[in-house]
Design a protein around this motif. Structure first.
Motif, PDB file in Angstrom:
ATOM      1  N   PHE A  54       0.834  -1.206   0.000  1.00 59.04           N
ATOM      2  CA  PHE A  54       0.000   0.000   0.000  1.00 59.04           C
ATOM      3  C   PHE A  54       0.869   1.256   0.000  1.00 59.04           C
ATOM      4  CE2 PHE A  54      -2.138   3.381   2.396  1.00 59.04           C
ATOM      5  CZ  PHE A  54      -3.241   3.584   1.580  1.00 59.04           C
ATOM      6  N   ILE A  55       1.929   1.264   0.812  1.00 58.19           N
ATOM      7  CA  ILE A  55       2.839   2.420   0.851  1.00 58.19           C
ATOM      8  C   ILE A  55       3.514   2.599  -0.506  1.00 58.19           C
ATOM      9  CG2 ILE A  55       5.003   3.297   1.842  1.00 58.19           C
ATOM     10  CD1 ILE A  55       4.170   2.018   4.494  1.00 58.19           C
ATOM     11  N   LEU A  56       3.957   1.477  -1.107  1.00 54.99           N
ATOM     12  CA  LEU A  56       4.576   1.539  -2.433  1.00 54.99           C
ATOM     13  C   LEU A  56       3.629   2.157  -3.457  1.00 54.99           C
ATOM     14  CD1 LEU A  56       6.507  -1.815  -3.083  1.00 54.99           C
ATOM     15  CD2 LEU A  56       7.442   0.485  -3.105  1.00 54.99           C
ATOM     16  N   MET A  57       2.403   1.669  -3.492  1.00 57.88           N
ATOM     17  CA  MET A  57       1.430   2.151  -4.471  1.00 57.88           C
ATOM     18  C   MET A  57       1.109   3.618  -4.244  1.00 57.88           C
ATOM     19  SD  MET A  57      -2.355   0.634  -5.425  1.00 57.88           S
ATOM     20  CE  MET A  57      -1.689  -0.949  -5.923  1.00 57.88           C
ATOM     21  N   LEU A  58       0.908   4.001  -3.000  1.00 59.79           N
ATOM     22  CA  LEU A  58       0.587   5.389  -2.693  1.00 59.79           C
ATOM     23  C   LEU A  58       1.727   6.311  -3.127  1.00 59.79           C
ATOM     24  CD1 LEU A  58      -1.440   7.323  -1.354  1.00 59.79           C
ATOM     25  CD2 LEU A  58      -0.238   6.951   0.813  1.00 59.79           C
ATOM     26  N   GLY A  59       2.959   5.920  -2.799  1.00 59.28           N
ATOM     27  CA  GLY A  59       4.118   6.718  -3.208  1.00 59.28           C
ATOM     28  C   GLY A  59       4.248   6.815  -4.720  1.00 59.28           C
ATOM     29  N   ASP A  60       4.021   5.696  -5.408  1.00 62.75           N
ATOM     30  CA  ASP A  60       4.109   5.689  -6.872  1.00 62.75           C
ATOM     31  C   ASP A  60       3.120   6.676  -7.486  1.00 62.75           C
ATOM     32  OD1 ASP A  60       6.025   3.705  -6.790  1.00 62.75           O
ATOM     33  OD2 ASP A  60       4.615   2.068  -7.154  1.00 62.75           O
ATOM     34  N   LEU A  61       1.885   6.630  -7.020  1.00 57.85           N
ATOM     35  CA  LEU A  61       0.840   7.459  -7.620  1.00 57.85           C
ATOM     36  C   LEU A  61       1.074   8.943  -7.325  1.00 57.85           C
ATOM     37  CD1 LEU A  61      -2.319   5.267  -6.942  1.00 57.85           C
ATOM     38  CD2 LEU A  61      -0.843   5.333  -8.951  1.00 57.85           C
ATOM     39  N   LEU A  62       1.549   9.227  -6.122  1.00 57.54           N
ATOM     40  CA  LEU A  62       1.873  10.625  -5.786  1.00 57.54           C
ATOM     41  C   LEU A  62       2.991  11.147  -6.677  1.00 57.54           C
ATOM     42  CD1 LEU A  62       1.737  10.542  -1.869  1.00 57.54           C
ATOM     43  CD2 LEU A  62       0.172  11.767  -3.395  1.00 57.54           C
ATOM     44  N   LEU A  63       4.019  10.328  -6.897  1.00 58.59           N
ATOM     45  CA  LEU A  63       5.168  10.781  -7.680  1.00 58.59           C
ATOM     46  C   LEU A  63       4.861  10.864  -9.171  1.00 58.59           C
ATOM     47  CD1 LEU A  63       8.058   8.921  -5.824  1.00 58.59           C
ATOM     48  CD2 LEU A  63       7.467  11.337  -5.716  1.00 58.59           C
ATOM     49  N   VAL A  64       4.006   9.956  -9.671  1.00 58.30           N
ATOM     50  CA  VAL A  64       3.598  10.041 -11.080  1.00 58.30           C
ATOM     51  C   VAL A  64       2.916  11.378 -11.339  1.00 58.30           C
ATOM     52  CG1 VAL A  64       1.919   9.163 -12.766  1.00 58.30           C
ATOM     53  CG2 VAL A  64       3.444   7.581 -11.588  1.00 58.30           C
ATOM     54  N   ASN A  65       2.003  11.765 -10.454  1.00 57.40           N
ATOM     55  CA  ASN A  65       1.289  13.031 -10.637  1.00 57.40           C
ATOM     56  C   ASN A  65       2.148  14.229 -10.247  1.00 57.40           C
ATOM     57  OD1 ASN A  65      -1.621  12.399 -11.495  1.00 57.40           O
ATOM     58  ND2 ASN A  65      -1.264  10.914  -9.871  1.00 57.40           N
ATOM     59  N   ALA A  66       3.059  14.041  -9.292  1.00 58.48           N
ATOM     60  CA  ALA A  66       4.003  15.116  -8.956  1.00 58.48           C
ATOM     61  C   ALA A  66       4.876  15.449 -10.163  1.00 58.48           C
ATOM     62  CB  ALA A  66       4.879  14.701  -7.771  1.00 58.48           C
ATOM     63  N   GLY A  67       5.207  14.423 -10.939  1.00 54.37           N
ATOM     64  CA  GLY A  67       5.995  14.654 -12.148  1.00 54.37           C
ATOM     65  C   GLY A  67       5.284  15.584 -13.107  1.00 54.37           C
ATOM     66  N   PHE A  68       3.970  15.387 -13.274  1.00 56.59           N
ATOM     67  CA  PHE A  68       3.201  16.270 -14.153  1.00 56.59           C
ATOM     68  C   PHE A  68       3.136  17.692 -13.594  1.00 56.59           C
ATOM     69  CE2 PHE A  68       1.345  12.357 -16.013  1.00 56.59           C
ATOM     70  CZ  PHE A  68       1.461  12.699 -17.356  1.00 56.59           C
ATOM     71  N   ILE A  69       2.882  17.813 -12.294  1.00 56.07           N
ATOM     72  CA  ILE A  69       2.760  19.155 -11.693  1.00 56.07           C
ATOM     73  C   ILE A  69       4.087  19.910 -11.792  1.00 56.07           C
ATOM     74  CG2 ILE A  69       2.334  20.392  -9.530  1.00 56.07           C
ATOM     75  CD1 ILE A  69       0.409  18.047  -8.797  1.00 56.07           C
ATOM     76  N   LEU A  70       5.190  19.239 -11.486  1.00 55.35           N
ATOM     77  CA  LEU A  70       6.508  19.874 -11.597  1.00 55.35           C
ATOM     78  C   LEU A  70       6.810  20.270 -13.036  1.00 55.35           C
ATOM     79  CD1 LEU A  70       8.671  17.663  -9.202  1.00 55.35           C
ATOM     80  CD2 LEU A  70       8.069  20.076  -8.894  1.00 55.35           C
ATOM     81  N   ALA A  71       6.395  19.425 -13.984  1.00 55.76           N
ATOM     82  CA  ALA A  71       6.606  19.742 -15.399  1.00 55.76           C
ATOM     83  C   ALA A  71       5.855  21.012 -15.788  1.00 55.76           C
ATOM     84  CB  ALA A  71       6.154  18.570 -16.272  1.00 55.76           C
ATOM     85  N   PHE A  72       4.617  21.168 -15.284  1.00 56.00           N
ATOM     86  CA  PHE A  72       3.861  22.401 -15.531  1.00 56.00           C
ATOM     87  C   PHE A  72       4.559  23.608 -14.916  1.00 56.00           C
ATOM     88  CE2 PHE A  72       0.099  19.780 -16.579  1.00 56.00           C
ATOM     89  CZ  PHE A  72      -0.412  20.528 -17.641  1.00 56.00           C
ATOM     90  N   LEU A  73       5.042  23.449 -13.693  1.00 53.42           N
ATOM     91  CA  LEU A  73       5.715  24.572 -13.011  1.00 53.42           C
ATOM     92  C   LEU A  73       6.982  24.989 -13.749  1.00 53.42           C
ATOM     93  CD1 LEU A  73       5.297  23.409  -9.296  1.00 53.42           C
ATOM     94  CD2 LEU A  73       4.150  25.352 -10.397  1.00 53.42           C
TER      95      LEU A  73
END
Length: 457
Positions: free
Chosen positions: A12-31
């Motif tokens: 569960f921790i692995l999956m949660l971290g993965d999903l946060l970082l996948v979307n963090a990648g998009f947000i950082l790319a926009f910034l």
């Protein structure tokens, strides 16, 4: 770690971290793209796609087996991450196009993929080390014929990178007669005293080779019910046949329905539909690349662009397999049929690249369209070698109960150096469990194989 709550919460921790970082990648790319801002016109299309991108990430991470990695090498995990991020990139572009999200800047996709790979790589490296620390080193004993057991023990030690601590083997020869060489794992006992020897050593895991007699397998499994060790079996034909057996009963007697290895008509139709749709699309998309490959072959060495060879497929029928030529012209004119080896001098310069990337297999999409083979199935072999293998391994003929394929379970799970016996086990397991869904999983895994030299060579 393997069962129960620790495994559940860690995944569960692995999956949660993965999903946060996948979307963090998009947000950082926009910034980065918009100098620290998130313009609503551009960012809103991403927010609409957010649930679908997240779902795609969950699916791809599961397809590549990234939620139980303790026994896998870091290189294997990194290859799986690269494939997952690449597929997330592709599905994001497709979803954006389908949603007509033209305000979604294309540069964000590329930036996001690079950021996701960096973030997920660091995160997964940390979690991989933590997982191995929590898992700890497991004491292992291998039971089997001496040479076979020694070979399996070496594989277990090499593949686990310290997760398995091989205590020794229990062999078919009585202890005083067994060799105790420097290059061998110690022999701790014999089959006659296997139960007592296991109790004395108290391992965490027991691996049982396929050569072990059925009666001894039963005793070891029965002993594990009241002992702390877990048992793993290298399957023989009988073990493979009972895979997915269903429980039935006659009056008050339980029985297992083993069933046929032949896929049901519905599954065969689904598999053929998958074959036709993917091979047709693949030929159209790959046509420019195939033309470039053809030109490179002609410039590199004299001879034809394509190479056809008789191969054995479904029910022992032969067909002409089409490949890009990777060897010098008339490579077997004086030697007769010879299996290709690593660093084979007959392979051309362009041929080495084509084999390493599997691009020499592209023309086989024509064989798939014609119905002579499938996208996924046991690799077809030449009649000469089929006859040889059938003499050495009587069960070899059973691999022809399904149509041969461009790729297969043996190709994604095994290595270039995997023995014919182990490849046969994978082929029979595939024949027993074949389905369109399994075919899709193997096709995804084939992409990863291209990134791993010991598998793609």
């Amino acid at each position: 770690m393997r069962n129960g709550h620790p495994r559940t919460w860690f995944s569960f921790i692995l999956m949660l971290g993965d999903l946060l970082l996948v979307n963090a990648g998009f947000i950082l790319a926009f910034l980065i793209r918009f100098q620290g801002k998130l313009p609503a016109t551009n960012f809103d299309p991403y927010l609409k796609l957010f649930p679908w991108i997240t779902l795609a990430a969950v699916i791809f991470f599961n397809v590549y087996g990234l939620y139980y990695t303790v026994r896998r090498s870091w290189r294997d995990i990194l290859s799986s991450l690269i494939c997952s991020v690449g597929l997330i990139f592709l599905i994001s572009v497709v979803l954006s196009y389908m949603a007509r999200g033209f305000a979604f800047p294309r540069t964000v996709f590329f930036l996001a993929a690079l950021l996701q790979l960096a973030l997920l790589g660091a995160w997964r490296r940390f979690m991989w080390r933590w997982e191995r620390k929590l898992h700890g080193s497991k004491k292992v004993i291998v039971v089997g014929r001496l040479l076979e057991a020694q070979e399996l023990a070496v594989k277990l030690s090499r593949s686990s990178e310290g997760v398995f601590n091989i205590q020794g083997i229990i062999g078919d020869i009585p202890l005083p007669e067994a060799k105790q060489g420097r290059d061998f794992y110690p022999v701790l006992g014999s089959w006659e005293t296997a139960e007592e020897d296991l109790l004395k050593c108290s391992p965490d895991l027991v691996y049982v080779c396929s050569s072990v007699p059925q009666e001894l397998k039963k005793k070891i499994i029965a002993s594990s019910l009241s002992s702390p060790w877990e048992v793993y079996l290298v399957p023989d034909l009988y073990d493979i046949m009972v895979v997915q057996a269903t429980l039935d009963q006659i009056d008050d007697t339980p029985v297992f329905h083993v069933g046929s290895v032949r896929p049901k008509n519905g599954l065969q139709f689904g598999k053929r539909l998958l074959d036709v749709s993917i091979s047709a699309a693949g030929l159209v998309l790959a046509l420019p690349l195939m033309l470039l490959i053809a030109l490179a072959i002609k410039l590199d060495s004299p001879g034809p662009v394509f190479y056809t060879q008789e191969r054995v497929s479904y029910r022992g029928k032969t067909f002409k397999l089409i490949k890009f030529r990777t060897m010098v012209k008339d490579a077997e004119k004086y030697t007769g049929p010879v299996l290709a080896a690593e660093n084979d001098p007959r392979i051309t310069r362009v041929g080495k690249f084509l084999r390493a990337t599997r691009l020499d297999e592209l023309p086989q999409l024509i064989n798939v369209l014609k119905g002579e083979m499938s996208l996924v199935g046991p690799r077809p072999e030449r009649p000469y070698f089929v006859r040889q293998f059938e003499k050495q391994i009587p069960e070899y003929a059973y691999r022809h109960i399904v149509k041969s394929g461009i790729t297969g379970l043996a190709q994604v799970a095994g290595k270039y150096s995997t023995s014919p016996e182990d490849k046969l086990r994978y082929d029979l397991l595939y024949a027993k469990t074949a389905s369109p869904l399994l075919d899709l999983q193997i096709l995804f895994q084939t992409v990863k194989v291209l990134l791993m030299k010991d598998k793609a060579s």
